[in-house]
Motif scaffolding. Structure first.
Motif, PDB file in Angstrom:
ATOM      1  N   ALA A   1       3.019   5.738   5.023  1.00 54.75           N
ATOM      2  CA  ALA A   1       4.028   5.268   6.137  1.00 54.75           C
ATOM      3  C   ALA A   1       3.227   5.545   7.566  1.00 54.75           C
ATOM      4  N   ARG A   2       2.230   6.655   7.654  1.00 54.64           N
ATOM      5  CA  ARG A   2       1.354   6.527   8.786  1.00 54.64           C
ATOM      6  C   ARG A   2       0.293   5.606   9.127  1.00 54.64           C
ATOM      7  N   ILE A   3      -0.248   5.204   7.890  1.00 53.62           N
ATOM      8  CA  ILE A   3      -1.356   4.213   7.895  1.00 53.62           C
ATOM      9  C   ILE A   3      -0.702   2.819   7.944  1.00 53.62           C
ATOM     10  N   PHE A   4       0.213   2.398   7.123  1.00 55.35           N
ATOM     11  CA  PHE A   4       0.827   1.136   7.151  1.00 55.35           C
ATOM     12  C   PHE A   4       2.236   0.641   7.697  1.00 55.35           C
ATOM     13  N   GLY A   5       2.604   1.793   8.124  1.00 61.88           N
ATOM     14  CA  GLY A   5       4.255   1.213   8.687  1.00 61.88           C
ATOM     15  C   GLY A   5       3.948   0.399   9.858  1.00 61.88           C
TER      16      GLY A   5
ATOM     17  N   ILE B   1      -7.168  -0.108  -9.709  1.00 62.99           N
ATOM     18  CA  ILE B   1      -5.901   0.311  -9.848  1.00 62.99           C
ATOM     19  C   ILE B   1      -5.458   0.296 -11.341  1.00 62.99           C
ATOM     20  N   SER B   2      -6.491   1.454 -11.949  1.00 60.49           N
ATOM     21  CA  SER B   2      -6.456   1.168 -13.681  1.00 60.49           C
ATOM     22  C   SER B   2      -5.951   3.011 -13.882  1.00 60.49           C
ATOM     23  N   ALA B   3      -6.220   3.794 -13.439  1.00 62.06           N
ATOM     24  CA  ALA B   3      -5.867   5.178 -13.748  1.00 62.06           C
ATOM     25  C   ALA B   3      -4.392   5.374 -13.585  1.00 62.06           C
ATOM     26  N   HIS B   4      -3.536   6.251 -14.250  1.00 58.73           N
ATOM     27  CA  HIS B   4      -2.296   6.560 -14.093  1.00 58.73           C
ATOM     28  C   HIS B   4      -2.132   6.641 -12.464  1.00 58.73           C
ATOM     29  N   HIS B   5      -2.802   7.700 -11.779  1.00 56.02           N
ATOM     30  CA  HIS B   5      -2.522   8.215 -10.481  1.00 56.02           C
ATOM     31  C   HIS B   5      -2.748   6.904  -9.587  1.00 56.02           C
ATOM     32  N   GLN B   6      -3.542   6.062  -9.893  1.00 53.93           N
ATOM     33  CA  GLN B   6      -3.981   4.739  -9.024  1.00 53.93           C
ATOM     34  C   GLN B   6      -2.782   4.042  -8.922  1.00 53.93           C
ATOM     35  N   LEU B   7      -2.212   3.667 -10.226  1.00 57.50           N
ATOM     36  CA  LEU B   7      -0.946   3.182 -10.348  1.00 57.50           C
ATOM     37  C   LEU B   7       0.253   3.728  -9.739  1.00 57.50           C
ATOM     38  N   VAL B   8       0.410   4.796  -9.836  1.00 57.72           N
ATOM     39  CA  VAL B   8       1.530   5.549  -9.058  1.00 57.72           C
ATOM     40  C   VAL B   8       1.251   5.379  -7.509  1.00 57.72           C
ATOM     41  N   ASN B   9      -0.024   5.341  -6.987  1.00 52.85           N
ATOM     42  CA  ASN B   9      -0.121   5.115  -5.451  1.00 52.85           C
ATOM     43  C   ASN B   9      -0.075   3.749  -5.248  1.00 52.85           C
ATOM     44  N   PHE B  10       0.064   2.807  -5.944  1.00 44.75           N
ATOM     45  CA  PHE B  10       0.320   1.416  -5.976  1.00 44.75           C
ATOM     46  C   PHE B  10       1.766   1.230  -5.800  1.00 44.75           C
ATOM     47  N   VAL B  11       2.394   1.873  -6.546  1.00 52.65           N
ATOM     48  CA  VAL B  11       3.891   1.617  -6.627  1.00 52.65           C
ATOM     49  C   VAL B  11       4.533   2.568  -5.280  1.00 52.65           C
ATOM     50  N   ARG B  12       3.824   3.559  -4.815  1.00 50.06           N
ATOM     51  CA  ARG B  12       4.303   4.232  -3.537  1.00 50.06           C
ATOM     52  C   ARG B  12       4.011   3.086  -2.248  1.00 50.06           C
ATOM     53  N   PHE B  13       2.863   2.625  -2.418  1.00 50.89           N
ATOM     54  CA  PHE B  13       2.677   1.602  -1.400  1.00 50.89           C
ATOM     55  C   PHE B  13       3.845   0.424  -1.415  1.00 50.89           C
TER      56      PHE B  13
ATOM     57  N   VAL C   1       6.577  -0.710   1.666  1.00 49.62           N
ATOM     58  CA  VAL C   1       6.422  -2.011   2.273  1.00 49.62           C
ATOM     59  C   VAL C   1       7.874  -2.578   2.112  1.00 49.62           C
ATOM     60  N   VAL C   2       8.410  -2.727   0.805  1.00 49.05           N
ATOM     61  CA  VAL C   2       9.701  -3.470   0.742  1.00 49.05           C
ATOM     62  C   VAL C   2      10.739  -2.991   1.503  1.00 49.05           C
ATOM     63  N   PRO C   3      11.074  -1.820   1.792  1.00 51.90           N
ATOM     64  CA  PRO C   3      12.350  -1.699   2.769  1.00 51.90           C
ATOM     65  C   PRO C   3      12.076  -1.855   4.173  1.00 51.90           C
ATOM     66  N   LEU C   4      10.829  -1.918   4.450  1.00 46.55           N
ATOM     67  CA  LEU C   4      10.556  -2.021   6.044  1.00 46.55           C
ATOM     68  C   LEU C   4      10.132  -3.520   6.304  1.00 46.55           C
TER      69      LEU C   4
END
Length: 235
Positions: A98-102, A119-131, A135-138
């Motif tokens: 939110a602070r970086i991309f908001g 964007i291959s490891a599980h935590h990287q996928l989770v980070n992409f979903v967080r991103f 973005v979507v609601p904003l």
């Protein structure tokens, strides 16, 4: 296919033809504008179609080609000026998405193009979903999120399909492509913002536990050392 859906698609056709001609003539800025106008009409038509319908799947193939074209032109057609450089120290906190991309999200945003080879490891996928969750609601007029990532991520087809269906329910199309040659990590927002980061979205350290500060609130999650450049594109 309903009458209104057919009318939207019919209207998009000549606009996209003009975009192709503009691109061939070297009028890249005008081509981008027309491609986006055509894509918006197609997206509006697809929003009212059942997710698994044959008509929607057929249209999606052509839609994906146009979105890929826009992404390629966006990557090539950018002259940037630095707005902010954020130096993140090792183990520091307060650096959530939110602070970086908001600041990059608003009602003018239609497309977001993410280029990240990892964007291959599980935590990287989770980070992409967080991103995406940020973005979507904003970005109330968001149409498309694209991801260009490494070949290793091809193993995550099922996960990407699940995300695609989830985004589609919010009226956002998702397109992912795989490459053996990309190295740079950057995110291009079609409202003019560009964010470049040495670690891409993957700058958070693993949580120390399930019941600790930072387990869920990423502002309280310690980070790896990295530099993030936030730029504004001249159009």
């Amino acid at each position: 296919m309903s009458k209104s859906e057919k009318e939207l698609l019919k209207k998009a056709g000549p606009i996209l033809c003009d975009a192709v001609n503009d691109e061939k003539s070297g009028k890249v800025s005008r081509a981008l504008l027309r491609y986006k106008n055509g894509i918006e009409l197609i997206a509006e038509a697809m929003r009212t179609m059942p997710l698994e319908s044959a008509d929607r799947r057929k249209i999606m193939a052509n839609f994906t080609d146009y979105v890929r074209k826009v992404a390629d032109l966006e990557y090539l057609n950018k002259t940037e000026t630095t707005v902010e450089q954020r130096k993140i120290a090792a183990n520091s906190t307060g650096h959530s998405y939110a602070r970086i991309f908001g600041k990059c999200c608003d009602d003018r945003l239609r497309m977001v193009h993410v280029q990240d080879a990892y964007i291959s490891a599980h935590h990287q996928l989770v980070n992409f979903v967080r991103f995406c969750e940020l973005v979507v609601p904003l970005s109330v007029n968001l149409l498309v999120i694209t991801l260009r990532t490494g070949e290793e991520a091809r193993k995550n087809q099922a996960e990407f399909e699940e995300l695609s269906k989830s985004l589609a329910k919010r009226g956002v199309m998702f397109n992912v492509e795989f490459s053996t040659t990309i190295h740079d990590r950057e995110i291009i927002f079609d409202n003019g913002w560009v964010v470049k980061s040495g670690r891409g979205l993957d700058y958070f350290k693993a949580s120390d536990g399930k019941y600790v500060l930072g387990a869920n609130d990423m502002d309280q999650r310690p980070c790896h050392e990295t530099i993030i450049n936030i730029l504004k594109r001249k159009t």
